[in-house]
Design a protein around this motif. Structure first.
Motif, PDB file in Angstrom:
ATOM      1  N   SER A  19       0.805  -1.219   0.000  1.00 49.54           N
ATOM      2  CA  SER A  19       0.000   0.000   0.000  1.00 49.54           C
ATOM      3  C   SER A  19       0.840   1.272   0.000  1.00 49.54           C
ATOM      4  CB  SER A  19      -0.919   0.012   1.225  1.00 49.54           C
ATOM      5  OG  SER A  19      -0.156   0.087   2.416  1.00 49.54           O
ATOM      6  N   THR A  20       2.142   1.147   0.031  1.00 50.13           N
ATOM      7  CA  THR A  20       3.011   2.315   0.137  1.00 50.13           C
ATOM      8  C   THR A  20       4.154   2.222  -0.876  1.00 50.13           C
ATOM      9  OG1 THR A  20       4.444   3.553   1.640  1.00 50.13           O
ATOM     10  CG2 THR A  20       4.337   1.179   1.971  1.00 50.13           C
ATOM     11  N   THR A  21       4.802   3.335  -1.110  1.00 49.91           N
ATOM     12  CA  THR A  21       5.970   3.339  -1.989  1.00 49.91           C
ATOM     13  C   THR A  21       7.257   3.130  -1.200  1.00 49.91           C
ATOM     14  OG1 THR A  21       6.135   5.748  -1.823  1.00 49.91           O
ATOM     15  CG2 THR A  21       4.870   4.861  -3.659  1.00 49.91           C
ATOM     16  N   GLU A  22       7.141   3.013   0.120  1.00 48.21           N
ATOM     17  CA  GLU A  22       8.290   2.767   0.991  1.00 48.21           C
ATOM     18  C   GLU A  22       8.413   1.275   1.276  1.00 48.21           C
ATOM     19  OE1 GLU A  22      10.400   5.198   1.985  1.00 48.21           O
ATOM     20  OE2 GLU A  22       9.205   6.556   0.764  1.00 48.21           O
ATOM     21  N   PRO A  23       9.627   0.793   1.556  1.00 42.86           N
ATOM     22  CA  PRO A  23       9.820  -0.627   1.861  1.00 42.86           C
ATOM     23  C   PRO A  23       9.464  -0.952   3.308  1.00 42.86           C
ATOM     24  CG  PRO A  23      11.931   0.474   1.859  1.00 42.86           C
ATOM     25  CD  PRO A  23      10.901   1.498   1.432  1.00 42.86           C
ATOM     26  N   GLY A  24       8.207  -0.696   3.711  1.00 33.66           N
ATOM     27  CA  GLY A  24       7.801  -0.847   5.093  1.00 33.66           C
ATOM     28  C   GLY A  24       7.239  -2.212   5.449  1.00 33.66           C
ATOM     29  N   CYS A  25       7.209  -3.138   4.531  1.00 34.61           N
ATOM     30  CA  CYS A  25       6.667  -4.465   4.794  1.00 34.61           C
ATOM     31  C   CYS A  25       7.577  -5.217   5.771  1.00 34.61           C
ATOM     32  CB  CYS A  25       6.549  -5.239   3.484  1.00 34.61           C
ATOM     33  SG  CYS A  25       5.804  -6.872   3.652  1.00 34.61           S
ATOM     34  N   ALA A  26       6.965  -6.110   6.555  1.00 35.54           N
ATOM     35  CA  ALA A  26       7.724  -6.890   7.544  1.00 35.54           C
ATOM     36  C   ALA A  26       8.798  -7.772   6.925  1.00 35.54           C
ATOM     37  CB  ALA A  26       6.764  -7.760   8.348  1.00 35.54           C
ATOM     38  N   CYS A  27       8.678  -8.107   5.650  1.00 34.91           N
ATOM     39  CA  CYS A  27       9.655  -8.989   5.008  1.00 34.91           C
ATOM     40  C   CYS A  27      10.936  -8.260   4.617  1.00 34.91           C
ATOM     41  CB  CYS A  27       9.035  -9.646   3.772  1.00 34.91           C
ATOM     42  SG  CYS A  27       8.850  -8.537   2.356  1.00 34.91           S
ATOM     43  N   HIS A  47       9.572  -8.208  -2.664  1.00 38.97           N
ATOM     44  CA  HIS A  47       9.283  -8.729  -1.330  1.00 38.97           C
ATOM     45  C   HIS A  47       9.851 -10.134  -1.183  1.00 38.97           C
ATOM     46  CE1 HIS A  47       6.278  -5.614  -0.083  1.00 38.97           C
ATOM     47  NE2 HIS A  47       6.376  -5.375  -1.383  1.00 38.97           N
ATOM     48  N   HIS A  48      10.287 -10.443   0.027  1.00 42.24           N
ATOM     49  CA  HIS A  48      10.854 -11.754   0.343  1.00 42.24           C
ATOM     50  C   HIS A  48       9.772 -12.619   0.965  1.00 42.24           C
ATOM     51  CE1 HIS A  48      14.795 -10.063  -0.383  1.00 42.24           C
ATOM     52  NE2 HIS A  48      14.445  -9.049   0.389  1.00 42.24           N
ATOM     53  N   SER A  49       9.795 -13.910   0.647  1.00 45.26           N
ATOM     54  CA  SER A  49       8.821 -14.814   1.274  1.00 45.26           C
ATOM     55  C   SER A  49       9.213 -15.051   2.715  1.00 45.26           C
ATOM     56  CB  SER A  49       8.788 -16.144   0.527  1.00 45.26           C
ATOM     57  OG  SER A  49       9.999 -16.847   0.702  1.00 45.26           O
ATOM     58  N   LEU A  50       8.218 -15.193   3.568  1.00 48.90           N
ATOM     59  CA  LEU A  50       8.506 -15.491   4.965  1.00 48.90           C
ATOM     60  C   LEU A  50       8.667 -16.982   5.208  1.00 48.90           C
ATOM     61  CD1 LEU A  50       6.303 -12.919   6.868  1.00 48.90           C
ATOM     62  CD2 LEU A  50       8.662 -12.745   6.124  1.00 48.90           C
ATOM     63  N   ASP A  51       8.360 -17.798   4.184  1.00 47.57           N
ATOM     64  CA  ASP A  51       8.571 -19.234   4.331  1.00 47.57           C
ATOM     65  C   ASP A  51       9.935 -19.673   3.777  1.00 47.57           C
ATOM     66  OD1 ASP A  51       8.181 -19.183   1.560  1.00 47.57           O
ATOM     67  OD2 ASP A  51       6.224 -20.160   1.652  1.00 47.57           O
ATOM     68  N   GLY A  52      10.737 -18.713   3.288  1.00 47.50           N
ATOM     69  CA  GLY A  52      12.103 -18.986   2.879  1.00 47.50           C
ATOM     70  C   GLY A  52      12.278 -19.696   1.548  1.00 47.50           C
ATOM     71  N   ARG A  53      11.258 -19.707   0.694  1.00 45.68           N
ATOM     72  CA  ARG A  53      11.333 -20.481  -0.538  1.00 45.68           C
ATOM     73  C   ARG A  53      12.456 -20.048  -1.481  1.00 45.68           C
ATOM     74  NH1 ARG A  53       5.603 -18.487  -2.750  1.00 45.68           N
ATOM     75  NH2 ARG A  53       5.259 -18.564  -0.528  1.00 45.68           N
ATOM     76  N   GLU A  54      12.868 -18.786  -1.448  1.00 43.37           N
ATOM     77  CA  GLU A  54      13.940 -18.382  -2.358  1.00 43.37           C
ATOM     78  C   GLU A  54      15.302 -18.922  -1.925  1.00 43.37           C
ATOM     79  OE1 GLU A  54      12.927 -15.078   0.411  1.00 43.37           O
ATOM     80  OE2 GLU A  54      11.761 -15.894  -1.192  1.00 43.37           O
ATOM     81  N   GLN A  55      15.415 -19.409  -0.690  1.00 44.62           N
ATOM     82  CA  GLN A  55      16.643 -20.065  -0.245  1.00 44.62           C
ATOM     83  C   GLN A  55      16.525 -21.577  -0.294  1.00 44.62           C
ATOM     84  OE1 GLN A  55      15.381 -17.523   2.071  1.00 44.62           O
ATOM     85  NE2 GLN A  55      16.623 -16.029   1.009  1.00 44.62           N
ATOM     86  N   GLY A  56      15.418 -22.086  -0.838  1.00 42.42           N
ATOM     87  CA  GLY A  56      15.229 -23.529  -0.925  1.00 42.42           C
ATOM     88  C   GLY A  56      14.801 -24.158   0.389  1.00 42.42           C
ATOM     89  N   LYS A  57      14.215 -23.341   1.284  1.00 40.66           N
ATOM     90  CA  LYS A  57      13.803 -23.842   2.597  1.00 40.66           C
ATOM     91  C   LYS A  57      12.291 -23.993   2.719  1.00 40.66           C
ATOM     92  CE  LYS A  57      17.536 -21.327   4.804  1.00 40.66           C
ATOM     93  NZ  LYS A  57      17.842 -20.232   5.710  1.00 40.66           N
TER      94      LYS A  57
END
Length: 58
Positions: A19-27, A47-57
């Motif tokens: 909802s914002t143009t700032e990187p204010g998301c928890a991720c 945005h980064h996943s909180l389940d770690g899928r981009e690290q193969g986790k």
């Protein structure tokens, strides 16, 4: 005019704040500058996943 685009993981454990143009998301999204066809600079918030899928986790 500056443009912003959010890229978010599908089906993540939380809803990401786009909802914002700032990187204010928890991720802690990564902000990248993108040169557009007209020479102006736009911003891509990846945005980064909180389940770690981009690290193969996930």
């Amino acid at each position: 005019m500056t443009s912003h685009l959010h890229v978010t993981p599908i089906g993540d454990r939380v809803d990401h704040d786009t909802s914002t143009t700032e990187p204010g998301c928890a991720c802690g999204p990564e902000v990248k500058s993108v040169t557009q066809d007209d020479g102006s600079i736009g911003w891509l918030l990846v945005h980064h996943s909180l389940d770690g899928r981009e690290q193969g986790k996930g």
